[in-house]
Design a protein around this motif. Structure first.
Motif, PDB file in Angstrom:
ATOM      1  N   PHE A   6       5.161   2.493  -6.379  1.00 55.14           N
ATOM      2  CA  PHE A   6       3.979   3.339  -6.348  1.00 55.14           C
ATOM      3  C   PHE A   6       2.757   2.466  -6.627  1.00 55.14           C
ATOM      4  N   TYR A   7       1.803   2.458  -5.707  1.00 49.46           N
ATOM      5  CA  TYR A   7       0.568   1.694  -5.875  1.00 49.46           C
ATOM      6  C   TYR A   7      -0.605   2.670  -5.897  1.00 49.46           C
ATOM      7  N   GLN A   8      -1.215   2.841  -7.074  1.00 51.55           N
ATOM      8  CA  GLN A   8      -2.402   3.689  -7.151  1.00 51.55           C
ATOM      9  C   GLN A   8      -3.612   2.826  -6.792  1.00 51.55           C
ATOM     10  N   LEU A   9      -4.270   3.193  -5.701  1.00 48.34           N
ATOM     11  CA  LEU A   9      -5.389   2.418  -5.180  1.00 48.34           C
ATOM     12  C   LEU A   9      -6.672   2.818  -5.907  1.00 48.34           C
ATOM     13  N   THR A  10      -6.990   2.097  -6.952  1.00 49.13           N
ATOM     14  CA  THR A  10      -8.182   2.412  -7.741  1.00 49.13           C
ATOM     15  C   THR A  10      -9.387   1.564  -7.360  1.00 49.13           C
ATOM     16  N   ARG A  11      -9.155   0.433  -6.732  1.00 48.79           N
ATOM     17  CA  ARG A  11     -10.258  -0.441  -6.357  1.00 48.79           C
ATOM     18  C   ARG A  11     -10.250  -0.759  -4.872  1.00 48.79           C
ATOM     19  N   ASP A  12      -9.124  -1.197  -4.359  1.00 51.08           N
ATOM     20  CA  ASP A  12      -9.032  -1.628  -2.966  1.00 51.08           C
ATOM     21  C   ASP A  12      -8.372  -0.564  -2.100  1.00 51.08           C
ATOM     22  N   PRO A  13      -8.809  -0.423  -0.854  1.00 49.90           N
ATOM     23  CA  PRO A  13      -8.176   0.531   0.058  1.00 49.90           C
ATOM     24  C   PRO A  13      -6.851  -0.020   0.596  1.00 49.90           C
ATOM     25  N   ALA A  14      -6.088   0.838   1.223  1.00 50.03           N
ATOM     26  CA  ALA A  14      -4.790   0.442   1.789  1.00 50.03           C
ATOM     27  C   ALA A  14      -4.943  -0.728   2.761  1.00 50.03           C
ATOM     28  N   ALA A  15      -6.021  -0.750   3.521  1.00 48.69           N
ATOM     29  CA  ALA A  15      -6.229  -1.826   4.499  1.00 48.69           C
ATOM     30  C   ALA A  15      -6.381  -3.190   3.834  1.00 48.69           C
ATOM     31  N   ALA A  16      -6.749  -3.234   2.576  1.00 46.25           N
ATOM     32  CA  ALA A  16      -6.847  -4.501   1.852  1.00 46.25           C
ATOM     33  C   ALA A  16      -5.514  -4.892   1.218  1.00 46.25           C
ATOM     34  N   VAL A  22       2.766  -6.769   3.542  1.00 45.52           N
ATOM     35  CA  VAL A  22       3.456  -7.057   4.802  1.00 45.52           C
ATOM     36  C   VAL A  22       3.760  -8.544   4.923  1.00 45.52           C
ATOM     37  N   GLN A  23       2.792  -9.379   4.598  1.00 42.78           N
ATOM     38  CA  GLN A  23       2.986 -10.830   4.685  1.00 42.78           C
ATOM     39  C   GLN A  23       4.147 -11.275   3.794  1.00 42.78           C
ATOM     40  N   LYS A  24       4.208 -10.760   2.574  1.00 41.27           N
ATOM     41  CA  LYS A  24       5.302 -11.112   1.661  1.00 41.27           C
ATOM     42  C   LYS A  24       6.634 -10.587   2.179  1.00 41.27           C
ATOM     43  N   SER A  25       6.640  -9.386   2.706  1.00 43.08           N
ATOM     44  CA  SER A  25       7.868  -8.799   3.234  1.00 43.08           C
ATOM     45  C   SER A  25       8.398  -9.600   4.414  1.00 43.08           C
ATOM     46  N   GLU A  47      -6.340  -3.349  12.539  1.00 41.45           N
ATOM     47  CA  GLU A  47      -7.406  -4.366  12.478  1.00 41.45           C
ATOM     48  C   GLU A  47      -7.211  -5.269  11.263  1.00 41.45           C
ATOM     49  N   ALA A  48      -6.864  -4.680  10.125  1.00 43.75           N
ATOM     50  CA  ALA A  48      -6.644  -5.468   8.907  1.00 43.75           C
ATOM     51  C   ALA A  48      -5.456  -6.416   9.073  1.00 43.75           C
ATOM     52  N   LEU A  49      -4.412  -5.963   9.759  1.00 49.24           N
ATOM     53  CA  LEU A  49      -3.253  -6.831   9.988  1.00 49.24           C
ATOM     54  C   LEU A  49      -3.599  -7.987  10.930  1.00 49.24           C
ATOM     55  N   TRP A  50      -4.397  -7.705  11.954  1.00 50.62           N
ATOM     56  CA  TRP A  50      -4.795  -8.771  12.871  1.00 50.62           C
ATOM     57  C   TRP A  50      -5.662  -9.815  12.185  1.00 50.62           C
ATOM     58  N   ASN A  51      -6.453  -9.382  11.226  1.00 48.88           N
ATOM     59  CA  ASN A  51      -7.396 -10.275  10.546  1.00 48.88           C
ATOM     60  C   ASN A  51      -6.957 -10.603   9.127  1.00 48.88           C
ATOM     61  N   ALA A  52      -5.660 -10.623   8.876  1.00 50.35           N
ATOM     62  CA  ALA A  52      -5.128 -10.814   7.522  1.00 50.35           C
ATOM     63  C   ALA A  52      -5.618 -12.098   6.867  1.00 50.35           C
ATOM     64  N   SER A  53      -5.651 -13.173   7.625  1.00 56.18           N
ATOM     65  CA  SER A  53      -6.155 -14.436   7.084  1.00 56.18           C
ATOM     66  C   SER A  53      -6.683 -15.274   8.236  1.00 56.18           C
ATOM     67  N   PRO A  54      -7.571 -16.205   7.951  1.00 57.55           N
ATOM     68  CA  PRO A  54      -8.180 -16.996   9.019  1.00 57.55           C
ATOM     69  C   PRO A  54      -7.177 -17.805   9.844  1.00 57.55           C
ATOM     70  N   GLU A  55      -6.102 -18.254   9.221  1.00 54.83           N
ATOM     71  CA  GLU A  55      -5.157 -19.111   9.935  1.00 54.83           C
ATOM     72  C   GLU A  55      -3.998 -18.360  10.582  1.00 54.83           C
ATOM     73  N   SER A  56      -3.920 -17.045  10.377  1.00 60.29           N
ATOM     74  CA  SER A  56      -2.805 -16.304  10.980  1.00 60.29           C
ATOM     75  C   SER A  56      -3.149 -14.842  11.159  1.00 60.29           C
ATOM     76  N   PHE A  57      -2.292 -14.164  11.897  1.00 61.31           N
ATOM     77  CA  PHE A  57      -2.390 -12.726  12.037  1.00 61.31           C
ATOM     78  C   PHE A  57      -0.982 -12.183  11.865  1.00 61.31           C
ATOM     79  N   LEU A  58      -0.880 -10.906  11.582  1.00 63.90           N
ATOM     80  CA  LEU A  58       0.423 -10.281  11.395  1.00 63.90           C
ATOM     81  C   LEU A  58       0.722  -9.448  12.638  1.00 63.90           C
ATOM     82  N   ALA A  59       1.612  -9.966  13.485  1.00 64.65           N
ATOM     83  CA  ALA A  59       1.953  -9.300  14.743  1.00 64.65           C
ATOM     84  C   ALA A  59       2.529  -7.923  14.460  1.00 64.65           C
TER      85      ALA A  59
END
Length: 158
Positions: A6-16, A22-25, A47-59
């Protein structure tokens, strides 16, 4: 034995949060299915998955618009996708039944969905063999509450 985080999102949205989960999984060799009822929100997650980090994207792909079996990450509105995922992320804070086949479920919810999260916690923690954990934001990090007491105490203390 299924595990529900259970992740209660108090600061960051799900897209963050989701790209990190996903990357860890994926790094652990697990496919992921992401559930969100809103098409607009799924577009933002994509969009967040495509732009996960500058050097990669999460297909990834969307249910019904790709070869689902080929996708390491699949987005849809239900809880079952055709990519053989072992992990499921429920990103809209609305618990769904039918997740019994997943090894791990990430349940992300915002403060306005706390009552539903409490009900899900109570029902799931009563199921034999299910493990429930509560994660909270501590600064810029996520920490697991010892014994997952914060949500459990609130559930029992209602």
């Amino acid at each position: 034995m299924p595990q529900v985080d259970f992740y209660q999102l108090t600061r960051d949205p799900a897209a963050a949060i989701l790209p990190v989960l996903v990357q860890k999984s994926l790094a652990e060799g697990h496919r992921v299915y992401i559930a969100h009822a809103s098409e607009e929100a799924r577009d933002a997650l994509s969009e967040a998955l495509w732009n996960a980090s500058p050097e990669s994207f999460l297909a990834h792909g969307e249910v019904g618009s790709c070869d689902e079996a080929a996708q390491p990450v699949l987005l849809g509105s239900g809880v079952i996708g055709g990519n053989g995922a072992q992990y499921c992320a429920i990103a809209d804070g609305d618990w769904r039944e039918g997740v019994d086949g997943y090894q791990r479920i990430f349940f992300l919810f915002e403060p306005d969905k706390i009552e539903g999260a409490r009900a899900a916690w109570k029902a799931l923690s009563a199921r034999e063999g299910w493990q429930c954990h509560y994660w909270k934001q501590d600064g810029r990090r996520w920490t697991r509450a010892a014994g997952s007491a914060p949500l459990a105490t609130r559930v029992r203390g209602r």
